[in-house]
Scaffold this active site. Structure first.
Site, short mmCIF file in Angstrom:
data_model
loop_
_atom_site.label_atom_id
_atom_site.label_comp_id
_atom_site.label_asym_id
_atom_site.label_seq_id
_atom_site.Cartn_x
_atom_site.Cartn_y
_atom_site.Cartn_z
CG ASN A 109 -7.71 -5.03 0.90
OD1 ASN A 109 -8.69 -4.79 -0.04
ND2 ASN A 109 -6.87 -3.76 1.03
CD GLU A 115 3.01 -10.04 3.37
OE1 GLU A 115 2.22 -10.56 4.41
OE2 GLU A 115 2.41 -9.15 2.69
CE LYS A 147 -15.49 6.92 3.07
NZ LYS A 147 -14.94 6.91 2.02
N GLY A 155 0.85 -1.34 -0.20
CA GLY A 155 -0.19 0.06 0.06
C GLY A 155 0.83 1.29 -0.15
#
Lengths: 505, 505
Positions: free
Chosen positions: B378, B288, B402, B265
């Site tokens: 996810n 990872e 937001k 991300g």
């Protein structure tokens, strides 16, 4: 005098009274003490420290292996000695002080405390107080009925006080296996591949000049408070044994199962006792604490070897086991809790971990520590070390408590110690939910069908169905998720919650 | 034809179309496919399977390494192929199906899926579909840009379909290190002690007769969707780098830090980019997924070696890296996710784990997966594998989302993926809370003082103070603990919650 117990002659002049030794502990120090599940704690020095503090106040940060016996946490709390406490405790007086915010309690995975010390992420103990049966010719310390964090505390502390406790069978020497992982970044694998491997030394290796005081005591460990099996714990054991039979029949386990770990307490002890009458043979344990059931299983010819970090027995069993230690000694080893609980070893060996839940929810999240989401009970202990890495992570509890006022199976737990990702099997006296490979909605169905008490089943099912109608991978009604806990807090019973939920349907 | 890619001649007669290969997948089967973080997924066969299912419905249980690229999860979902899916996904169409309950999703620690297969606790795949750059002279499979679970899927499945993807640089061969743990109860330690150790084979060793189909494809991996750093992510990186400087100054880390792991991300990627301008040298990664930042750090001369399970790059970086693979190849290795994420290795190496939180609470519990406690985003991915066993478990997030309607720092998280026991450091653009060695009330003070956005600080502090007045080790007001989430659900903003809490004070 005591030259059989203090075998390095140069240390004999360190013999002193508990009061003299306790005087070495200063206000503001961090102190590491032996003791794990009420076994092998230093007894005389902390008691002398509490007595001194009643007259001359002082505060310390106290680290142990796990819980202390002989009301030491009570005495230290009442004397105002404890500013900080880690990583576990079971004392009701200390618990009260933790919950009112007067003692800062750090609740840790039991394998992790010394790792954080080793990396200097926690303050190293200024002084260690370790109970021993002997000091060797080399000045190394032979622990008593627990290893816990004693070895690393003694290694990390600048100064070490040793309590030679004459109440312990000196034949405990030879039972321990002290292995300390090497430092990063050159750490090597822990060379343990079988529960009965011996990979370390029989005593805690420290430079003898660090031993600044030796105190002779003569006081037994506190007996365990484990309750005998009852109908509900027998039912839990029966469900679990049926499940194990199924696993063996399906070829997923042999009839010696896998290395067993059992959490402290009456339910896990009862489950282990249930294995006496089971068809399984040649069992082994790789656990933290060895309780009465371990020796019941050995006596029944069911258990071939048990590895632990401590031995905590009832008064009856204590005399039988430690009075006949030679009968058991080749079937036992005591290790540092870092090794008994180490993720590396737990995953490699494929442990079957059986631990007690305070409560669990529809989706298999487990609360092991916090009553009503706020009040600390004991601590997470080693349950997370085992559950995360186990071949099977099993949590057991009775489905109701306080005569039915509390359901141990709730819509949403009030505190999470073990997430849904880490929980394979849930068992109550009602039945067993096998959650492996299930999605949350399927997990909920298994929990409702097999684990919840009939008096709460309709309400839990109603919550779940209305939550599913609302949607989500893990359906919940946020306005109601905590209602059972709120009702318990406000009315003393979740039954109000049940009625309330049903009425709002 | 393709004899350079299929180097065992006897396999050349297995070449067939994707449609023919997809026909080998039958209704009700469990299928294991390659693919990890949109890298190295089989592409042609799943697409052909989706096309077939549109005309002739069928359903499968699909296991992968992690997420698939090229909209495959979308296509499979729309074609109704997915009855069950594990252990991770990032597709919005599949996400919707998971959240409405039409696809059963099993959200797992990424190191654990193949362990559960190995122990037959999950149903073994009937068939595996693995993307490769080549099949060796021995019939072994050379993966592409990810290893993920591919090796174990191919080993466990009775039949294997191989997709030879010509779009990948064949020079990927040699990048992989395939090590599979031995079976219990005779498992031995994983012999990996440095991030650059090679402990396995360069290809997936299976009997060539298991390969029942070979499909040739020519389609690139999907580019990553990572966003460039912004002011907030830069602030997060700055806080973390200051913290690392302090750790080095205190002697707790060297100036090469420890092996770094970064979650997938934009935020974690930005944090890693921040290290380019840092004083740290000779860095290493044991992670990872290797993202753009990995190669930025290599190019900057900061990173000496990176171990991962996949390489997922932006379109720009993709051409540069795979077009100049020889430049990077001796600094990289790709491993099975069981090994890249293995608790044994993570703990041994002392990983610094940096993962993104969806939200965290006063006490340091982290929600990584569920929006509003119910809707799957996810999945937990590898964050738990790393956080539990890391030298430092760091979670990062922006303090608001937001436009301020959502606070990422809440009184109580709506779902727990990482418990307070597993979280060391929390960082937002506001600052960094160092929770190591702190009791819950102290953790809360650090979170309020350093992490929460100013617009929510007073409300969070008010909640905390009133909860403390009520008492408990982990003070909470159960009637209000979920209120911010409820307000968000009902009004689209937590601001109502803030005002509500303040008004009730």
């Amino acid at each position: 005098m005591h030259s059989d117990r203090v075998r390095l002659p140069s240390l004999l002049d360190k013999l002193m009274s508990a009061e003299q030794a306790a005087a070495l502990i200063e206000d503001g120090m961090t102190v590491g003490m032996s003791g794990f599940t009420r076994a092998g704690e230093a007894k005389a020095v902390p008691r002398a420290l509490a007595e001194r503090a009643r007259k001359h106040p002082l505060q310390i940060s106290l680290m142990t292996g796990a819980s202390l016996g002989n009301d030491l946490d009570k005495q230290l709390t009442e004397a105002g000695v404890l500013a900080r406490r880690m990583p576990f405790q079971v004392d009701s007086t200390l618990r009260k002080a933790i919950n009112d915010g007067s003692v800062m309690f750090i609740d840790q995975h039991l394998s992790e405390t010394v790792e954080q010390l080793r990396n200097h992420q926690l303050k190293l103990p200024d002084i260690a107080v370790i109970e021993a049966v002997a000091i060797t010719e080399d000045g190394h310390i032979v622990p008593t009925t627990s290893v816990g964090n004693s070895a690393s505390f003694a290694i990390f502390a600048k100064r070490v006080i040793v309590e030679i406790n004459l109440a312990h069978n000196p034949n405990l020497e030879g039972l321990h296996d002290i292995y300390i992982p090497t430092y990063r970044p050159t750490r090597t694998p822990i060379p343990l591949t079988r529960v009965d491997d011996r990979i370390g030394s029989g005593a805690i290796p420290i430079p003898p000049e660090k031993i600044v005081a030796i105190v002779v005591s003569n006081q037994a460990d506190s007996p365990s408070t484990v309750l005998p099996p009852d109908a509900e714990t027998q039912a839990i054991a029966d469900h679990l044994i049926d499940f194990f039979k199924g696993e063996v029949a399906a070829g997923r386990m042999s009839d010696s199962l896998g290395p067993l770990q059992a959490g402290i307490g009456s339910i896990a002890n009862a489950v282990m006792c249930g294995l006496i009458e089971s068809p399984f043979e040649n069992l082994s344990m790789y656990s933290e604490v060895l309780q009465d059931s371990t020796f019941d299983l050995i006596d029944a010819g069911k258990l071939r070897f048990a590895s632990g970090s401590s031995i905590t027995l009832s008064a009856r069993r204590n005399a039988e086991v430690f009075g006949n230690l030679e009968k058991y000694k080749d079937k036992l080893v005591l290790r540092p809790q870092e090794i008994s609980n180490h993720p590396e070893v737990v995953r490699r060996l494929g442990i079957i971990g059986i631990n007690t839940a305070l409560e669990f929810d529809l989706y298999g999240n487990v609360n092991s520590t916090h009553v009503g989401g706020t009040k600390m009970m004991n601590g997470i202990g080693g349950s997370g070390d085992f559950a995360r890495n186990a071949h099977l992570a099993i949590f057991v509890t009775k489905s109701i408590a306080k005569g039915g006022a509390i359901s141990s199976v709730v819509p949403m737990v009030s505190h999470v110690d073990h997430t849904e990702h880490d929980v394979d099997i849930l068992v109550t006296e009602q039945g067993l939910a096998d959650l492996r490979g299930l999605a949350p909605r399927e997990r909920a169905r298994a929990v409702i069908d097999h684990c919840v008490h009939p008096s709460y089943r309709a309400a839990l099912n109603d919550y779940f169905e209305r939550a599913c109608a609302k949607g989500g991978h893990t359906p919940h009604l946020l306005r109601e998720a905590m209602q059972w806990h709120i009702d318990l807090e406000e009315t003393g019973s979740m039954i109000g919650g049940v009625l309330g939920v049903a009425a709002s349907a």
